[in-house]
Design an enzyme around this catalytic site. Structure first.
Site, PDB file in Angstrom:
ATOM      1  CD  GLU A  58     129.379 -47.274 -42.437  1.00  0.00           C
ATOM      2  OE1 GLU A  58     130.417 -47.924 -42.697  1.00  0.00           O
ATOM      3  OE2 GLU A  58     128.925 -47.149 -41.285  1.00  0.00           O
ATOM      4  CB  CYS A  86     133.220 -45.218 -37.349  1.00  0.00           C
ATOM      5  SG  CYS A  86     133.999 -44.830 -38.938  1.00  0.00           S
ATOM      6  CB  CYS A  89     131.377 -44.066 -41.945  1.00  0.00           C
ATOM      7  SG  CYS A  89     132.556 -45.351 -42.438  1.00  0.00           S
TER       8      CYS A  89
HETATM    9 ZN   LIG Z   1     133.289 -46.286 -40.533  1.00  0.00          ZN
END
Ligand SMILES: [Zn+2]
Length: 159
Positions: A58, A86, A89
């Site tokens: 990302e 995550c 991101c």
């Molecule tokens: Zn990530």
């Protein structure tokens, strides 16, 4: 929210990039950024290839999209990522003003193949003194001086 055939096409491309990444030594993640129905950036995880722990699919896609569009603001864009972002991101997506996120695998799926996404989300729910990585406040008055300078700056570019 319902997904369309077009959404499937974009997610299919994100998953294709993720599969290609596994074959070429990167992490098992891919992402594409779409604006006005067109893919403007597509990337995969290159943490181990680039020796860059922030080189998630990302983040790489956001960097590519911003470079191509010549802006730090991705308002009007959507991201299709092969796995739920995550916390890093997700933060990058919010900072970039991307307006919608589609994801394939969940953070639990990522945990099942030993990635830390879910663990970091759990850390965010803890108070600062309970976190695994110690986080220690210091020199706030000196640091606040920078914010005073920023507040008073009249020609700043806000983001
Ligand atoms: Zn990530």
């Amino acid at each position: 929210m319902k997904t369309t055939k077009e959404d499937c096409k974009f997610m299919g491309e994100a998953i294709r990039l993720a599969n290609e990444s596994v074959r070429h030594g990167g992490g098992p993640f891919g992402a594409v950024i779409v604006k006005d129905g067109k893919i403007i950036a597509g990337s995969s995880n290159s943490v181990t290839i680039d020796n860059d722990p922030t080189a998630h699919a990302e983040v790489n896609a956001i960097r590519e999209a911003c470079r191509k569009l010549g802006t730090f603001d991705l308002t009007g864009c959507r991201i299709y990522t092969s796995c739920e972002p995550c916390p890093m991101c997700l933060g990058a997506i919010y900072w970039s003003h991307i307006e919608r996120i589609y994801y394939g695998n969940t953070r639990k799926d990522a945990r099942d193949i030993d990635f830390a996404d879910d663990f970091i989300y759990e850390e965010l729910d803890k108070s600062l003194d309970e976190r695994t990585v110690p986080i220690i406040p210091m020199m706030r008055d000196e640091a606040l001086e920078t914010f005073r300078l920023w507040r008073e700056k009249t020609d700043k570019i806000e983001y």
